[in-house]
Design an enzyme around this catalytic site. Structure first.
Site, PDB file in Angstrom:
ATOM      1  N   GLU A 126      23.490  46.561 101.604  1.00 23.07           N
ATOM      2  CA  GLU A 126      24.138  45.559 102.469  1.00 23.07           C
ATOM      3  C   GLU A 126      25.094  46.239 103.454  1.00 23.07           C
ATOM      4  OE1 GLU A 126      27.695  42.453 101.630  1.00 23.07           O
ATOM      5  OE2 GLU A 126      25.957  42.255 100.304  1.00 23.07           O
ATOM      6  N   LYS A 170      23.037  45.496  91.289  1.00 26.59           N
ATOM      7  CA  LYS A 170      23.850  44.729  92.243  1.00 26.59           C
ATOM      8  C   LYS A 170      24.686  45.665  93.113  1.00 26.59           C
ATOM      9  CE  LYS A 170      25.953  41.162  94.151  1.00 26.59           C
ATOM     10  NZ  LYS A 170      27.299  41.527  94.527  1.00 26.59           N
TER      11      LYS A 170
END
Length: 486
Positions: free
Chosen positions: A193, A186
């Protein structure tokens, strides 16, 4: 004492927590909820949760007592001390075999530690990344669980039922790996991102400064891009953002927003891991530092009155530049994923983890912030070669980057010539050129290190691992520093 009726419990009724439990309840599960500020429990039970299958608890003991065995306690609280405090509040009421689940953005070494502490008490532990923001949590996020594999069968049905679905009904959730692997993946997701968002911002800057496009015109460009190789969630929402009109002024809202960006730390953690593992995570690093530079707003405004550069020259062939920019964004984005997977491979090797690289790409196809059209191609690349050293040595991605690089180079050249900063895009191209270069100038660097610090060097005409030292000045001795990598 509460009756054990809840299938799972969640602590932390902030935005993500509220939406995630509503998602769970909508899939047929009874969910216990608790929050440190207990008034939030009442607000939720009497508000968005009214008339639904929720069990509100006012104390940790009441919360745990409402859960069916093995108890599944999910936490969505702020990373750091809050997680430890939450664990400490419920552990006295748990029994061996019960499961603790941390669904926040926790730094993976903390997950490693907490799992060991939980195991010592007979408890199972899962650290799971949850991506998708408020809407994803409610409608279907990407979920990346890791930790105790024995806990996976107990939560698999719930997690996969609430996750986003792609290709018919394939859930964007599968087991990632041991210890803190779920939170690590993550973290890398969030690093990618950061990179994607910075690349899009650089594209936006170029469209405005070199083509003179207004936000509404840019929105049309992004909408077209979203039908091709750049098809992704972030391109989609950028299309909508650029078209949004401020109801107060009747002008594009994006133009009224202050140009200083915030961050919550996962980008920094990704860079820290990269430097620890010796992985050149250049694009994501530049994305993080770009946010830092944006935060120096007052300094930049003052500097702009002193420092000068070239006046941007608007391109005469707008469509050609837009087409080149599409390729520059695409190629740079591929670099971001290549670097991210390089980091995951290095951390897995250092930690003794076995990560399902193709499966991770599939988990990112839906629900999460970085979902993109080409993620399925990453899965195919790892199916062809599970030990793939870098995405760019896969035949498909080698062909894609070759196809894109001419336009990519023209865009970077135009940006540099006109004084428009493109730190992430430029770093991506420099990485690509460095990675494809068989002989870099580090031989001179090693000579310099040996000259001033006797740090030694290897020779092309000798086996790897054999080190040499030269008395460059004739004044030094024969003693060399020990060889090490830092």
């Amino acid at each position: 004492m509460a009756t054990a009726t809840a299938d799972i419990g969640l602590i932390g009724l902030a935005v993500m927590g509220e939406n995630l439990v509503l998602n769970m309840e909508s899939r047929g599960y009874t969910v216990a909820v608790f929050n440190r500020t207990t008034s939030k429990v009442d607000e939720f039970i009497n508000g968005r949760g009214k008339g639904k299958k929720f069990v509100g608890a006012k104390t940790p003991q009441e919360f745990v007592a409402s859960l069916k065995r093995p108890r599944k306690v999910m936490m969505l609280v702020k990373a750091g001390d809050a997680v430890d405090a939450t664990i400490a509040s419920v552990v006295p009421f748990l029994e061996p075999g019960d499961i603790l689940i941390d669904g926040g953005n926790t730094h993976f070494p903390d997950t490693n530690r907490r799992m060991a502490e939980a195991n010592a008490k007979g408890l199972l532990y899962i650290g799971t990344g949850v991506s998708g923001g408020e809407e994803g949590a409610l409608k279907g996020p990407s979920i990346m669980p890791g930790g105790d594999a024995a806990a996976w069968p107990e939560v698999k049905e719930i997690f996969q039922s609430i996750a986003a679905k792609v290709d018919g009904n394939v859930p964007c959730c599968d087991w990632v790996g041991p210890q803190g692997a779920g939170h690590f993946v993550k973290m890398v997701h969030n690093g990618i991102e950061y990179g994607d968002m910075q690349l899009i911002c650089e594209g936006y800057h170029l469209l405005g400064s070199l083509l003179g496009l207004k936000p509404k015109e840019m929105s049309s460009v992004f909408a077209k891009w979203n039908t091709g190789v750049l098809d992704s969630y972030l391109i989609e929402i950028t299309t909508e953002i650029l078209a949004y009109v401020d109801p107060l002024t009747g002008q594009p809202l994006v133009d009224a927003i202050l140009d200083t960006a915030g961050q919550k730390g996962t980008g920094k953690w990704t860079i820290d891991s990269a430097t620890e593992q010796g992985i050149p995570l250049t694009l994501i690093s530049e994305a993080v530092f770009s946010r830092c530079l944006s935060a120096q707003k007052d300094k930049r405004v003052a500097a702009s009155k002193i420092l000068t550069g070239p006046l941007p020259h608007v391109s005469s062939d707008k469509q050609a530049f837009i087409d080149d920019l599409e390729m520059a964004l695409y190629a740079s984005k591929l670099v971001s994923y290549a670097q991210g997977y390089d980091l995951m491979g290095a951390q897995a090797a250092a930690s003794g983890w076995t990560l399902n690289n193709g499966g991770i790409a599939l988990m990112w196809r839906g629900g999460c912030i970085i979902r993109s059209a080409f993620l399925g191609k990453i899965k195919e690349a790892f199916d062809r070669n599970p030990t793939l050293a870098n995405l760019f040595v896969d035949a498909y991605f080698a062909a894609e980057i070759t196809k894109a690089q001419a336009g990519w180079r023209r865009v970077i050249a135009a940006a540099v010539t006109n004084g428009i900063p493109t730190p992430a895009m430029s770093a991506a191209l420099a990485y690509f050129d460095g990675y494809r270069t068989a002989r870099l100038p580090a031989n001179l660097l090693q000579a310099q290190r040996d000259y001033f610090g006797a740090h030694t060097y290897e020779r092309l005409d000798k086996p790897r691992g054999e080190f040499f030292h030269t008395n460059w000045t004739g004044r030094g001795g024969t003693t060399a520093s020990s060889s090490y990598n830092a």
